[in-house]
Design a protein around this motif. Structure first.
Motif, PDB file in Angstrom:
ATOM      1  N   LEU A   1       0.807  -1.217   0.000  1.00 57.75           N
ATOM      2  CA  LEU A   1       0.000   0.000   0.000  1.00 57.75           C
ATOM      3  C   LEU A   1       0.840   1.267   0.000  1.00 57.75           C
ATOM      4  N   THR A   2       2.163   1.144  -0.012  1.00 55.56           N
ATOM      5  CA  THR A   2       2.998   2.349  -0.007  1.00 55.56           C
ATOM      6  C   THR A   2       3.583   2.683  -1.374  1.00 55.56           C
TER       7      THR A   2
ATOM      8  N   SER B   1       2.278   2.731  -4.815  1.00 56.38           N
ATOM      9  CA  SER B   1       1.247   2.653  -5.844  1.00 56.38           C
ATOM     10  C   SER B   1       1.832   2.766  -7.247  1.00 56.38           C
TER      11      SER B   1
ATOM     12  N   ASP C   1      -1.033  -0.198  -8.094  1.00 56.01           N
ATOM     13  CA  ASP C   1      -2.058   0.583  -7.409  1.00 56.01           C
ATOM     14  C   ASP C   1      -3.177  -0.370  -6.991  1.00 56.01           C
ATOM     15  N   TRP C   2      -3.068  -0.893  -5.775  1.00 55.21           N
ATOM     16  CA  TRP C   2      -4.049  -1.881  -5.313  1.00 55.21           C
ATOM     17  C   TRP C   2      -5.472  -1.328  -5.260  1.00 55.21           C
TER      18      TRP C   2
ATOM     19  N   PHE D   1      -1.374  -7.534   3.648  1.00 54.47           N
ATOM     20  CA  PHE D   1      -0.367  -6.574   3.210  1.00 54.47           C
ATOM     21  C   PHE D   1       0.553  -6.268   4.389  1.00 54.47           C
TER      22      PHE D   1
ATOM     23  N   ASP E   1       5.650  -2.808   3.147  1.00 52.76           N
ATOM     24  CA  ASP E   1       5.157  -1.437   3.283  1.00 52.76           C
ATOM     25  C   ASP E   1       6.057  -0.486   4.061  1.00 52.76           C
TER      26      ASP E   1
ATOM     27  N   TYR F   1      -0.749   6.042   6.170  1.00 47.36           N
ATOM     28  CA  TYR F   1      -0.935   4.591   6.073  1.00 47.36           C
ATOM     29  C   TYR F   1      -2.309   4.195   6.610  1.00 47.36           C
TER      30      TYR F   1
ATOM     31  N   ARG G   1      -4.690   4.837   3.860  1.00 51.08           N
ATOM     32  CA  ARG G   1      -4.608   3.884   2.754  1.00 51.08           C
ATOM     33  C   ARG G   1      -5.212   2.532   3.116  1.00 51.08           C
ATOM     34  N   VAL G   2      -4.975   2.102   4.339  1.00 53.69           N
ATOM     35  CA  VAL G   2      -5.596   0.860   4.807  1.00 53.69           C
ATOM     36  C   VAL G   2      -7.114   1.016   4.841  1.00 53.69           C
TER      37      VAL G   2
ATOM     38  N   VAL H   1      -8.746   0.861   1.342  1.00 53.18           N
ATOM     39  CA  VAL H   1      -8.941  -0.482   0.789  1.00 53.18           C
ATOM     40  C   VAL H   1     -10.141  -1.164   1.453  1.00 53.18           C
TER      41      VAL H   1
END
Length: 227
Positions: free
Chosen positions: A55-56, A58, A62-63, A84, A88, A110, A113-114, A117
């Motif tokens: 997730l860091t 992209s 790019d998840w 994940f 990261d 972070y 971003r978590v 998702v």
């Protein structure tokens, strides 16, 4: 937060679909969970992992975009397991500047971003998300980072109905709570669980994790009698 809607127990005639996604920690765990899931007779699944992703970075993969594109293709999975974090611990580009990992601004990003998702999956129609934490590592600093990232996953999951954090840190610790390459299985046999890098799962470790995760899924979906 309100409770997530109840789920309907899958049957052989109407199986649930499980999407298994993540980084290199899914390389063997994914197939192990797919195999174990198939044996229940009530789960169909697909494994979707990428080496050195997370997730860091992209720019590598790019998840969030990948997830948005794949959910409709899969006709919306009933449940998703997510893993994940192993890759990261890298700087994140924030407002044009690289921010060092594990600093306050990095952790804030972070968290976002978590959470992003998790929201993409739930808002996309997935009924349950099982976010798998990182295990204890041989390297002490990596273990501390695993604990830190696990706290992020747990906090973000707790804020979202339908998302469960699956804590596996101690699942791979010995009787003294320390890292061990070898652990005993349910039969008492001492088996190699981790590769020489002190992080990734061997097939034995992958199946140890699969059994643990599948039990959590089965308890919620009502098919523990099939394990």
């Amino acid at each position: 937060t309100s409770a997530a809607p109840a789920v309907t127990a899958p049957t052989p005639e109407s199986p649930m679909f499980l999407w298994i996604i993540g980084d290199s920690f899914v390389e063997l765990f994914g197939p192990a969970l797919r195999n174990d899931s198939a044996e229940t007779g009530v789960i169909e699944s697909e494994v979707d992992f990428r080496f050195i992703s997370g997730l860091t970075r992209s720019d590598y993969l790019d998840w969030p975009t990948h997830i948005e594109q794949r959910i409709p293709d899969l006709d919306v999975p009933d449940a998703v397991t997510v893993s994940f974090g192993g890759n990261d611990g890298q700087p994140i580009l924030i407002a044009g500047e690289l921010v060092d990992p594990d600093t306050e601004p990095w952790l804030a990003e972070y968290h976002d971003r978590v959470g992003e998702v998790m929201d993409l999956l739930i808002d996309g129609g997935v009924q349950r998300v099982y976010w798998i934490g990182l295990p204890i590592m041989r390297d002490g600093d990596f273990s501390e980072r695993a604990r830190l990232y696990n706290s992020v996953y747990a906090e973000e999951a707790a804020a979202r109905p339908g998302v469960e954090f699956v804590d596996v840190y101690d699942l791979f610790a010995d009787e003294n709570g320390e890292y061990s390459t070898y652990l005993r299985d349910s039969s008492g046999d001492l088996l190699i669980m981790r590769y020489e890098d002190g992080a990734h799962y061997t097939w034995n470790g992958a199946y140890r994790l699969s059994a643990f995760v599948l039990e959590a899924v089965a308890e919620e979906w009502g098919f523990t009698d099939r394990l």
